[in-house]
Design a protein around this motif. Structure first.
Motif, PDB file in Angstrom:
ATOM      1  N   ARG A 112       0.803  -0.955   0.293  1.00  0.00           N
ATOM      2  CA  ARG A 112       0.088  -0.376  -0.231  1.00  0.00           C
ATOM      3  C   ARG A 112       0.919   1.182  -0.180  1.00  0.00           C
ATOM      4  O   ARG A 112       0.518   2.046  -0.518  1.00  0.00           O
ATOM      5  CB  ARG A 112      -0.739  -0.233   1.829  1.00  0.00           C
ATOM      6  CG  ARG A 112      -2.068  -0.965   0.897  1.00  0.00           C
ATOM      7  CD  ARG A 112      -3.000  -1.095   2.220  1.00  0.00           C
ATOM      8  NE  ARG A 112      -3.433   0.086   2.233  1.00  0.00           N
ATOM      9  CZ  ARG A 112      -3.797   1.033   3.269  1.00  0.00           C
ATOM     10  NH1 ARG A 112      -2.939   0.894   4.419  1.00  0.00           N
ATOM     11  NH2 ARG A 112      -4.356   2.228   3.130  1.00  0.00           N
ATOM     12  N   ALA A 137       0.961   4.061  -2.730  1.00  0.00           N
ATOM     13  CA  ALA A 137       0.493   5.717  -2.355  1.00  0.00           C
ATOM     14  C   ALA A 137       1.914   6.363  -3.404  1.00  0.00           C
ATOM     15  O   ALA A 137       0.793   7.304  -4.205  1.00  0.00           O
ATOM     16  CB  ALA A 137       0.960   5.521  -0.948  1.00  0.00           C
ATOM     17  N   LEU A 177      -2.069   7.999   2.241  1.00  0.00           N
ATOM     18  CA  LEU A 177      -2.023   6.427   2.931  1.00  0.00           C
ATOM     19  C   LEU A 177      -3.959   6.870   4.119  1.00  0.00           C
ATOM     20  O   LEU A 177      -3.692   6.672   4.642  1.00  0.00           O
ATOM     21  CB  LEU A 177      -1.580   5.759   3.763  1.00  0.00           C
ATOM     22  CG  LEU A 177      -0.784   5.284   2.888  1.00  0.00           C
ATOM     23  CD1 LEU A 177       0.412   4.709   2.802  1.00  0.00           C
ATOM     24  CD2 LEU A 177      -1.854   4.202   1.967  1.00  0.00           C
ATOM     25  N   ASP A 211      -9.245   2.003  -7.103  1.00  0.00           N
ATOM     26  CA  ASP A 211      -8.742   2.482  -5.136  1.00  0.00           C
ATOM     27  C   ASP A 211      -9.143   1.656  -4.172  1.00  0.00           C
ATOM     28  O   ASP A 211      -9.305   1.630  -2.498  1.00  0.00           O
ATOM     29  CB  ASP A 211      -9.771   4.129  -4.799  1.00  0.00           C
ATOM     30  CG  ASP A 211      -9.678   5.236  -5.662  1.00  0.00           C
ATOM     31  OD1 ASP A 211      -8.589   5.028  -6.227  1.00  0.00           O
ATOM     32  OD2 ASP A 211     -10.653   5.769  -6.652  1.00  0.00           O
ATOM     33  N   ARG A 266      -6.089   1.744  -1.290  1.00  0.00           N
ATOM     34  CA  ARG A 266      -6.626   2.416  -0.359  1.00  0.00           C
ATOM     35  C   ARG A 266      -7.287   1.809   0.866  1.00  0.00           C
ATOM     36  O   ARG A 266      -6.164   2.333   2.123  1.00  0.00           O
ATOM     37  CB  ARG A 266      -7.935   3.487  -0.545  1.00  0.00           C
ATOM     38  CG  ARG A 266      -6.677   4.390  -1.719  1.00  0.00           C
ATOM     39  CD  ARG A 266      -7.896   5.945  -2.251  1.00  0.00           C
ATOM     40  NE  ARG A 266      -7.138   6.859  -2.994  1.00  0.00           N
ATOM     41  CZ  ARG A 266      -6.408   7.103  -3.273  1.00  0.00           C
ATOM     42  NH1 ARG A 266      -5.894   7.509  -2.018  1.00  0.00           N
ATOM     43  NH2 ARG A 266      -6.120   7.970  -4.129  1.00  0.00           N
TER      44      ARG A 266
END
Length: 399
Positions: A324, A328, A346, A392, A395
């Motif tokens: 993640r 990002a 994040l 998305d 996220r």
């Protein structure tokens, strides 16, 4: 066209058919090595650059050049989890055995082997992975204190004395240096410093990711004065063109000019990617010349191949949070990026993500070009992250 005759060589450490754009780096290293061989001062060399720029290939070509010039070489890769003494001991044994065959160096080489025996015996208590054949009995008090920094300096000094007597040099070529433990790296730097002070012909030519410069400085404050840091980057357009066209022309095959320009644009001049695109463009072409249409079709295949090998093998080593974090970064673009900007994507505090960032750096996926900045060590990895984690949903903590 015949895939058997395809000259391109994408692969980890596979030598390309045309090593373009690296002549000046080879010349710099060659001069340094020739200087230490005759007793003149010269700095050890560290090649630094991102993944895919050809550091491993260049390091091996430099080693071959050095052996052709009559010097002794040892070649190592520093994998994660292996100690430096375990890497060095068997390789230095081979170098000393070779030197012992030179009449003028026989006695000093044998003393070096005795030093190696003491070194291995004393340090095996701390570094259990040391495995080396012992050819001579240890000499009491010679490299057998059990302290790596002291003993390695003594051992390399003995190696240097033997090499000097033989009228040659011993050059250590070590790849992936960023994985060496800091204390062990400090011991190596200290030993090289001792050899430099004594004008002994022992030298390191190492390679690693961009964080290597910072790691060396952290290990020993004088490292910046001991090493020449040579940047290995993507190829300039003319060199990238040569890397593509020369191997094909040697086999009577040409590229259309717009096909070459398209490959350079896709690969941004990174040698590994040039080989990947060249290979697939060749395989998809029916005949010479290789056209823009061939290249566009090859791009789809090349990207898929990179995703499954070059990129995926690195992605699979990451935890969910580390993925993640990288995603990002990709959301922000190629980089480098401020830690605060990544944290904002994040929805986390910078301090909360610091341990994650540190782990990703230790795995060699990112580095810090300057304080608070983070950049990928793998070219085009931002594009891969968007392909493998689209949309998305990443996220979310549980994604």
């Amino acid at each position: 066209m015949d895939p058997v005759r395809n000259p391109y060589a994408p692969g980890a450490g596979s030598p390309p058919p045309e090593l373009a754009g690296r002549d000046e780096l080879r010349r710099i290293v060659r001069i340094a090595l020739q200087r230490i061989r005759i007793g003149n001062p010269a700095k050890s060399v560290l090649l630094v650059g991102l993944r895919g720029v050809g550091k491993t290939v260049l390091l091996e070509r430099m080693r071959i050049d050095t052996e052709a010039d009559g010097m002794q070489t040892v070649r190592m890769e520093a994998p994660e989890g292996r100690s430096l003494p375990a890497l060095l001991a068997p390789q230095l044994r081979v170098a000393l055995l070779r030197l012992s065959r030179v009449e003028a160096a026989k006695d000093m080489a044998k003393r070096g082997l005795s030093a190696l025996a003491g070194f291995a015996k004393a340090l095996r208590i701390t570094y259990h992975d040391i495995e080396v054949g012992i050819d001579y009995e240890p000499e009491p008090g010679l490299a057998d204190n059990g302290d790596l920094e002291t003993d390695l300096a003594t051992l390399l000094e003995q190696v240097g004395i033997a090499a000097k007597e033989a009228g040659t040099a011993v050059v250590m070529f070590i790849d992936e240096l960023q994985y060496i433990n800091e204390a062990q790296f400090a011991a190596l730097i200290s030993a090289l410093h001792r050899c430099a002070q004594l004008r002994l012909p022992v030298m390191l030519v190492g390679a690693g990711l961009p964080q290597l410069r910072e790691r060396a400085g952290s290990a020993k404050s004088y490292a910046e004065r001991l090493f020449d840091y040579l940047e290995v980057g993507p190829l300039a357009s003319a060199d990238a063109r040569k890397a593509l066209e020369a191997p094909a022309e040697a086999l009577g095959v040409k590229f259309d000019d717009d096909a070459v320009k398209a490959i350079i644009a896709h690969t941004r001049g990174y040698p590994y990617f040039l080989q990947e695109w060249g290979k697939h463009a060749w395989d998809l072409a029916d005949a010479s010349p290789i056209t823009l249409s061939n290249v566009e079709r090859a791009s789809t295949v090349a990207i898929a191949a990179l995703d499954e090998s070059f990129f995926r093998v690195r992605f699979d080593r990451m935890t969910l949070l580390e993925r993640r974090y990288l995603r990002a970064m990709a959301e922000l673009g190629p980089g480098p990026h401020r830690s605060g900007d990544i944290a904002a994507v994040l929805g986390r505090e910078v301090s909360a993500l610091a341990p994650t960032r540190g782990k990703i750096i230790s795995k060699g996926m990112v580095w810090s070009p300057s304080h608070g900045d983070t950049a990928f060590t793998v070219p085009l990895f931002d594009e891969f992250m968007k392909r493998i984690m689209p949309g998305d949903s990443w996220r979310n903590e549980s994604a």
